[in-house]
Structures are given as C-alpha cells and as structure tokens.
Design a protein around this motif. Structure first.
Motif, short mmCIF file in Angstrom:
data_model
loop_
_atom_site.label_atom_id
_atom_site.label_comp_id
_atom_site.label_asym_id
_atom_site.label_seq_id
_atom_site.Cartn_x
_atom_site.Cartn_y
_atom_site.Cartn_z
N LEU A 97 2.46 -5.40 -6.91
CA LEU A 97 1.43 -5.78 -7.87
C LEU A 97 0.74 -7.06 -7.42
O LEU A 97 1.39 -8.08 -7.19
CB LEU A 97 2.06 -6.01 -9.25
CG LEU A 97 2.84 -4.85 -9.87
CD1 LEU A 97 3.37 -5.24 -11.24
CD2 LEU A 97 1.97 -3.60 -9.96
N GLY A 98 -0.58 -7.00 -7.29
CA GLY A 98 -1.32 -8.16 -6.81
C GLY A 98 -1.03 -8.41 -5.34
O GLY A 98 -0.59 -9.48 -4.95
N SER A 99 -1.30 -7.41 -4.51
CA SER A 99 -0.82 -7.40 -3.13
C SER A 99 -1.59 -8.30 -2.18
O SER A 99 -1.15 -8.52 -1.05
CB SER A 99 -0.85 -5.97 -2.59
OG SER A 99 -2.12 -5.37 -2.81
N GLY A 100 -2.72 -8.85 -2.59
CA GLY A 100 -3.44 -9.80 -1.76
C GLY A 100 -3.77 -9.24 -0.39
O GLY A 100 -4.24 -8.10 -0.25
N ALA A 101 -3.50 -10.02 0.64
CA ALA A 101 -3.83 -9.62 2.01
C ALA A 101 -2.85 -8.61 2.58
O ALA A 101 -3.03 -8.13 3.70
CB ALA A 101 -3.89 -10.84 2.92
N GLY A 120 -0.12 -1.18 -2.16
CA GLY A 120 -0.57 -2.47 -2.67
C GLY A 120 -1.64 -2.27 -3.73
O GLY A 120 -2.58 -1.49 -3.53
N LEU A 121 -1.50 -2.96 -4.85
CA LEU A 121 -2.48 -2.89 -5.94
C LEU A 121 -3.12 -4.26 -6.10
O LEU A 121 -2.43 -5.27 -6.25
CB LEU A 121 -1.79 -2.48 -7.24
CG LEU A 121 -2.64 -2.55 -8.52
CD1 LEU A 121 -3.77 -1.53 -8.47
CD2 LEU A 121 -1.78 -2.33 -9.76
N ALA A 131 -6.85 -6.74 3.30
CA ALA A 131 -5.59 -6.01 3.46
C ALA A 131 -5.78 -4.74 4.28
O ALA A 131 -4.96 -4.42 5.16
CB ALA A 131 -5.00 -5.68 2.09
N ARG A 132 -6.84 -4.01 4.00
CA ARG A 132 -7.08 -2.77 4.74
C ARG A 132 -7.39 -3.04 6.21
O ARG A 132 -6.97 -2.30 7.10
CB ARG A 132 -8.20 -1.98 4.07
CG ARG A 132 -7.78 -1.37 2.74
CD ARG A 132 -8.94 -0.89 1.91
NE ARG A 132 -8.49 -0.32 0.63
CZ ARG A 132 -9.24 -0.24 -0.46
NH1 ARG A 132 -10.49 -0.69 -0.43
NH2 ARG A 132 -8.74 0.28 -1.57
N ALA A 133 -8.10 -4.14 6.47
CA ALA A 133 -8.36 -4.52 7.86
C ALA A 133 -7.07 -4.90 8.57
O ALA A 133 -6.84 -4.53 9.73
CB ALA A 133 -9.35 -5.68 7.90
N PHE A 145 -3.70 0.84 -0.04
CA PHE A 145 -4.15 -0.21 -0.94
C PHE A 145 -5.12 0.39 -1.95
O PHE A 145 -6.07 1.09 -1.59
CB PHE A 145 -4.82 -1.36 -0.17
CG PHE A 145 -3.84 -2.12 0.67
CD1 PHE A 145 -3.07 -3.13 0.13
CD2 PHE A 145 -3.67 -1.80 2.02
CE1 PHE A 145 -2.15 -3.81 0.90
CE2 PHE A 145 -2.76 -2.49 2.80
CZ PHE A 145 -1.99 -3.49 2.24
N VAL A 146 -4.85 0.15 -3.23
CA VAL A 146 -5.66 0.71 -4.30
C VAL A 146 -6.18 -0.42 -5.20
O VAL A 146 -5.53 -1.45 -5.37
CB VAL A 146 -4.87 1.73 -5.14
CG1 VAL A 146 -4.46 2.92 -4.29
CG2 VAL A 146 -3.64 1.10 -5.78
N LYS A 147 -7.37 -0.19 -5.75
CA LYS A 147 -7.96 -1.17 -6.65
C LYS A 147 -7.57 -0.87 -8.08
O LYS A 147 -7.61 0.29 -8.52
CB LYS A 147 -9.48 -1.18 -6.50
CG LYS A 147 -10.15 -2.26 -7.35
CD LYS A 147 -11.66 -2.30 -7.13
CE LYS A 147 -12.30 -3.40 -7.97
NZ LYS A 147 -13.77 -3.49 -7.74
#
Length: 265
Positions: A97-101, A120-121, A131-133, A145-147
């Motif tokens: 939760l709140g995964s940041g980078a 990661g959320l 994060a995706r990069a 990674f999800v928004k």
C-alpha cells in the motif's frame, strides 16, 4: 449529513496534500535529486534525529535489501522495513500500500519468486511512472503497479496473501476504512505486516492541527490503542505492535502485524 460531507472534504484535503508532496518527491528522484528530508518538509520532521541517526528513508535497509530494490529505495520516505517482518514465501501474492518508487515491491518480488506476485498500489501518477520505469529497467516479470487509493483497493476479495506498507496508512484520512479494505483483500489466513508511525497518547492539539505534519507521518498517526481497535473492528487478529525507534518527540515508528482468521473447516 453535513458532518459527513465535512469529513469527506477533510479527507480529500489531506489526500491532495499528501499526493502533492509525494509527486514532488517522485519528480526529484526521477531527476536524480535527493528525496526530501522526510515525508514532510524539513521544518516538521528531519531525516535524522537529534543524535544524527537517520529515522526515515533508505538508511533503514540493509545492503542486501538495497541491492534487491534496484535503487528504487533512493526515493524512500518510509519509517521502517516491512519486508523484514512479513515472512514472505515462494508463490505468495504481496500487496504494498502506497508503493512509491517500488523498492519494497521489488524486495518482495525477489522473496516470493517467479511463481509469486508483488503488486504496488499508489495514487500518485508520478510515483507510478517512476516505479514502472524502475521495474522495466530491472526486468522484473512478477511485479505490477496499479493506481488507486488505499481506502478503496482496486483488487478482488481474498486475492492476496500478504499486505505490507511503509509509513503510508497514517497518511489516510479514513484509517478504519483502510483496515476494512485490507481485511477484504486478504485471503483467509493472510497476513498484515507494516511499518508505520504511532502517536503518543498525549500528542498535543497543535501538532494534530498542523496540516503540513500529515505529510510528515505525524499528525495523522493513530495511537497504539487506536490502531489495535481499528484492526480488531476490521476482523483481524493476532495483533502485534512493536516500537522500533522514535521519529518525533510525540511519535514513534513501529512494526504492526496482524492476521486474517483462517476459514473455518
């Protein structure tokens, strides 16, 4: 009804303040600059305590964890190391939760192995892009990674084995709802293992009222008793709250663990 509307407006204001601060942190990290002194401005909480010991950020991780994160912890604004106490196993699905980078997601991905999954959320577009990069650069196939918001996790019921988080839940304007969502997405027997800030029972009103301190992991923090009650009300048990270090004269970082009861046979 007016009170409910006011509460929602307050929660939205908190969320926007937090989003703006973390977006700025992501932009700084993407540009190769250092992360802010902490998840608040330097006027509220310093990266180090009075003795010069770092109480927020990547210095809390050991060398192996930093290596597994692929540099993503350079943007860490956390107050602990949740992956150190989550007891992750091969094949498990982990939600941060709140995964940041993405640092804790990448550490988790290594521990659950290729048959596992690390999700990661985050609500901040800039953090998700970073994060995706980072994931693409590391070539990791078992991360996603999800928004979304931690008060409304965009995942199905009973879909994850472990929920982790690093100094994020205290930033929510509706923490009981976060706990209910955690309980919903955990599978029976699933585990909750987070690092977060707990407030001293006597935290003064001035600190509570300071909106800037919300993004410093201080004003929004629950007390130990309040955190225990929120977890219990959500249906989680086996609760353990262990203080790790002080981050403020009225608050401490802590490891908080709980479990969802196994389905009755």
């Amino acid at each position: 009804m007016a009170e409910l509307s006011d509460a929602r407006a307050d929660a939205d204001a908190v969320r926007e303040t937090v989003r703006a601060k973390y977006a700025a942190a992501a932009r700084a990290a993407a540009a190769g600059a250092s992360a802010p002194a902490s998840c608040c401005g330097p006027a509220e909480v310093a990266l180090t305590d009075a003795a010069g010991t770092q109480v927020f950020g990547d210095a809390l991780y050991d060398a192996d964890e930093l290596a597994a994160s692929g540099g993503a912890l350079d943007a860490s604004l956390g107050c602990g190391v949740p992956t150190a106490v989550a007891d992750l196993h091969d094949g498990e699905t982990v939600l941060d939760l709140g995964s940041g980078a993405g640092g804790d997601v990448f550490i988790s991905a290594a521990r659950v192995g290729p048959t596992g999954r690390a999700i990661g959320l985050d609500m901040t577009d800039e953090m998700l892009e970073l994060a995706r990069a980072n994931a693409a650069q590391a070539g990791l196939a078992n991360v996603e990674f999800v928004k979304g918001h931690i008060e409304a996790i965009p995942l199905p019921d009973a879909s994850v084995d472990v929920v982790i988080s690093n100094c994020v839940i205290n930033l929510s304007g509706d923490k009981p709802q976060v706990m209910r969502e955690v309980a919903r997405v955990l599978r029976p027997g699933g585990r909750f293992a987070v690092s977060d800030v707990i407030a001293d029972p006597g935290m003064d009103a001035a600190t509570r009222a300071d909106m800037a301190a919300w993004t410093g992991c201080i004003a929004g923090a629950l007390t130990r008793e309040e955190f225990e009650q929120a977890l219990t009300d959500a249906g989680l048990g086996a609760i353990e709250i262990r203080e790790t270090h002080r981050v403020h004269d009225q608050a401490a970082a802590a490891i908080i663990r709980a479990a969802k009861p196994a389905r009755a046979t």
